[in-house]
Design a protein around this motif. Sequence first.
Motif, PDB file in Angstrom:
ATOM      1  N   GLU A 159     -13.686 -12.471 -16.421  1.00 55.35           N
ATOM      2  CA  GLU A 159     -13.838 -11.559 -17.555  1.00 55.35           C
ATOM      3  C   GLU A 159     -12.519 -10.900 -17.952  1.00 55.35           C
ATOM      4  O   GLU A 159     -12.484 -10.081 -18.870  1.00 55.35           O
ATOM      5  N   GLY A 160     -11.451 -11.228 -17.232  1.00 54.65           N
ATOM      6  CA  GLY A 160     -10.140 -10.653 -17.552  1.00 54.65           C
ATOM      7  C   GLY A 160      -9.850  -9.334 -16.863  1.00 54.65           C
ATOM      8  O   GLY A 160      -8.922  -8.622 -17.257  1.00 54.65           O
ATOM      9  N   HIS A 161     -10.625  -8.987 -15.817  1.00 53.55           N
ATOM     10  CA  HIS A 161     -10.444  -7.722 -15.109  1.00 53.55           C
ATOM     11  C   HIS A 161      -9.729  -7.947 -13.781  1.00 53.55           C
ATOM     12  O   HIS A 161      -9.997  -8.931 -13.084  1.00 53.55           O
ATOM     13  N   ASP A 162      -8.859  -7.019 -13.398  1.00 59.32           N
ATOM     14  CA  ASP A 162      -8.401  -6.955 -12.015  1.00 59.32           C
ATOM     15  C   ASP A 162      -9.541  -6.409 -11.165  1.00 59.32           C
ATOM     16  O   ASP A 162     -10.421  -5.694 -11.658  1.00 59.32           O
ATOM     17  N   LEU A 163      -9.497  -6.722  -9.881  1.00 57.46           N
ATOM     18  CA  LEU A 163     -10.469  -6.179  -8.926  1.00 57.46           C
ATOM     19  C   LEU A 163      -9.719  -5.526  -7.782  1.00 57.46           C
ATOM     20  O   LEU A 163      -8.807  -6.137  -7.214  1.00 57.46           O
ATOM     21  N   SER A 164     -10.086  -4.284  -7.456  1.00 57.96           N
ATOM     22  CA  SER A 164      -9.541  -3.610  -6.281  1.00 57.96           C
ATOM     23  C   SER A 164     -10.653  -3.346  -5.282  1.00 57.96           C
ATOM     24  O   SER A 164     -11.714  -2.824  -5.656  1.00 57.96           O
ATOM     25  N   LEU A 165     -10.412  -3.704  -4.032  1.00 54.27           N
ATOM     26  CA  LEU A 165     -11.349  -3.454  -2.937  1.00 54.27           C
ATOM     27  C   LEU A 165     -10.891  -2.214  -2.191  1.00 54.27           C
ATOM     28  O   LEU A 165      -9.695  -2.002  -1.983  1.00 54.27           O
ATOM     29  N   GLY A 179      -6.569  -6.278  -5.640  1.00 59.45           N
ATOM     30  CA  GLY A 179      -5.930  -5.148  -4.976  1.00 59.45           C
ATOM     31  C   GLY A 179      -6.670  -4.750  -3.713  1.00 59.45           C
ATOM     32  O   GLY A 179      -7.895  -4.881  -3.632  1.00 59.45           O
ATOM     33  N   PHE A 180      -5.925  -4.259  -2.740  1.00 62.08           N
ATOM     34  CA  PHE A 180      -6.503  -3.764  -1.493  1.00 62.08           C
ATOM     35  C   PHE A 180      -6.080  -2.309  -1.308  1.00 62.08           C
ATOM     36  O   PHE A 180      -4.879  -2.008  -1.283  1.00 62.08           O
ATOM     37  N   ILE A 181      -7.048  -1.414  -1.188  1.00 63.30           N
ATOM     38  CA  ILE A 181      -6.788  -0.002  -0.917  1.00 63.30           C
ATOM     39  C   ILE A 181      -7.284   0.261   0.500  1.00 63.30           C
ATOM     40  O   ILE A 181      -8.489   0.273   0.757  1.00 63.30           O
ATOM     41  N   THR A 182      -6.345   0.479   1.424  1.00 66.74           N
ATOM     42  CA  THR A 182      -6.642   0.431   2.859  1.00 66.74           C
ATOM     43  C   THR A 182      -6.224   1.719   3.569  1.00 66.74           C
ATOM     44  O   THR A 182      -5.242   1.727   4.317  1.00 66.74           O
ATOM     45  N   PRO A 183      -6.965   2.810   3.371  1.00 61.97           N
ATOM     46  CA  PRO A 183      -6.578   4.071   4.013  1.00 61.97           C
ATOM     47  C   PRO A 183      -6.701   4.042   5.528  1.00 61.97           C
ATOM     48  O   PRO A 183      -6.109   4.882   6.208  1.00 61.97           O
ATOM     49  N   LEU A 184      -7.457   3.078   6.075  1.00 57.28           N
ATOM     50  CA  LEU A 184      -7.629   3.035   7.528  1.00 57.28           C
ATOM     51  C   LEU A 184      -6.807   1.938   8.176  1.00 57.28           C
ATOM     52  O   LEU A 184      -6.072   2.180   9.129  1.00 57.28           O
ATOM     53  N   THR A 185      -6.922   0.691   7.699  1.00 59.00           N
ATOM     54  CA  THR A 185      -6.242  -0.408   8.378  1.00 59.00           C
ATOM     55  C   THR A 185      -4.757  -0.467   8.066  1.00 59.00           C
ATOM     56  O   THR A 185      -3.967  -0.976   8.853  1.00 59.00           O
ATOM     57  N   HIS A 186      -4.333   0.042   6.922  1.00 61.30           N
ATOM     58  CA  HIS A 186      -2.907   0.009   6.551  1.00 61.30           C
ATOM     59  C   HIS A 186      -2.683   1.121   5.541  1.00 61.30           C
ATOM     60  O   HIS A 186      -2.746   0.888   4.338  1.00 61.30           O
ATOM     61  N   ASN A 187      -2.435   2.324   6.034  1.00 62.99           N
ATOM     62  CA  ASN A 187      -2.380   3.454   5.101  1.00 62.99           C
ATOM     63  C   ASN A 187      -1.159   3.360   4.191  1.00 62.99           C
ATOM     64  O   ASN A 187      -0.202   2.656   4.475  1.00 62.99           O
TER      65      ASN A 187
END
Length: 351
Positions: A202-208, A265-273
Motif C-alpha cells: 500500500e506504499g506504507h512503511d511499517l515499524s515494529l 523499522g524496529f523500535i527496541t527499548p528492551l533488546t537494543h535501546n
Amino acid sequence: MVFATRDLTDRGGGGSATALGPLVDTFGRAVSYLRVSVTDRCDFRCVYCMSEHMTFLPKPDLLTLEELDRLCSAFINRGVRKLRLTGGEPLVRRDVMTLFRSLSRHLETGRLEELTVTTNGSQLARYAADLAACGVKRINVSIDTLDADKFRAITRWGDLGKVLDGVKAAQKAGIRVKINAVALKDVNEHEIGSMMEWAHGEGHDLSLIEVMPLGEVGAERVDQYLPLSRVREQLSERYTLIDIDYRTGGPARYMQVKETGGRLGFITPLTHNFCEGCNRVRVTCTGTLYMCLGQEDAADLRSPLRASPDDGVLQAAIDSAIFRKPKGHDFIIDRQTRQPAVHRHMSTTGG
C-alpha cells in the motif's frame, strides 16, 4: 476559540531562540523533537496500553488548547524542529484542529520542519483533509493486526474497517502513512510478515515496537513481550533485510526489505535501546515534562505557564528539566519483575 498568532518573541520577556540558545542536555544531546499529549482519553483500550476501566483526568487539570500552543511555541523557540501531537487518542480532543491550525504558522515561517501526529486511526477519515491543510505531511497509525476479530480483541473496542478507511482518507489527502505495530507474543507474531507485505504493498512503511513496561494493564508483560531480535530472525528466513541509514528523527532503526521494496523499522527499548542518540522529550496534557519515557523524573510546566504571561519563568523551568535528562531508561521485563518499570500508563505520557 481564537488563538493569538504571536510567537514567543512577541510575548514580552520570553526571549528569542537566538537569545536563549538551543536545549542541550548534560550528555551533549540537543533536544529537537517534542512529543505532546493533548489528551489522556482514548476511544480504544489496547491491552498493552490501558486497563479496560480507566479513570481519566478532570478537565481543569488539562492544559487548554491555547496553553498547549504557547508551550509548544516555547520549545520551538529553543530549537525544536519536529513536533508530534499524541494522546491517548489526539483526535478525540474537542476542537483539536484549532491547535493544529495555530501551530501550522511555525511551518510557514520555517522554524518548525514537521508537524505530525500519532493516531489509532478511528477519527482519521473525518480529519485527514483538515490535517493535510494544516501542513501535516506524514502520520503514524497504530495497527497491530489485519484480522478484524483479533483487532477488536487487542483494542477491546476498535473497528478495523473504520481505521483502514481512515488510512485511505489520509492517502487521498496526500499524507504519507507509517504503520506502527506492537509485537505481541502468541497474538500477532505469526502475521508480521503478511502485515509487512500489506503495508509495503500500500506504499506504507511499517515499524515494529516492543512492549514497554508502563502502567498496570491487567496482563502480565512477560506474556505479551516478544523480542524484536527474534522477529528479525524469523523474518530473515523469508526476506532479505538490508540495514540502511534512513531516519525520521524518532527511535526506529530501519532496513530495506528486498522482496517488497519497502522499509521496515524496529523500535527496541528492551533488546537494543536507543538512548545514546535520544533527541526527544515528552509533555503530557497536564503540562508535565518527562525527559525520558522510561524514568519517573518529571518537571511541572503548567505552574510556570500559568504563573505569568511572560515566558521567562517557563523557559527557566524547561532549562532546569533538560539539565536533568538522564542518560537512558531502565526498562526490564522478566518473570521476577512483575511490576511495571514505570507506573504511569503509556496513554498518560503519550505514545
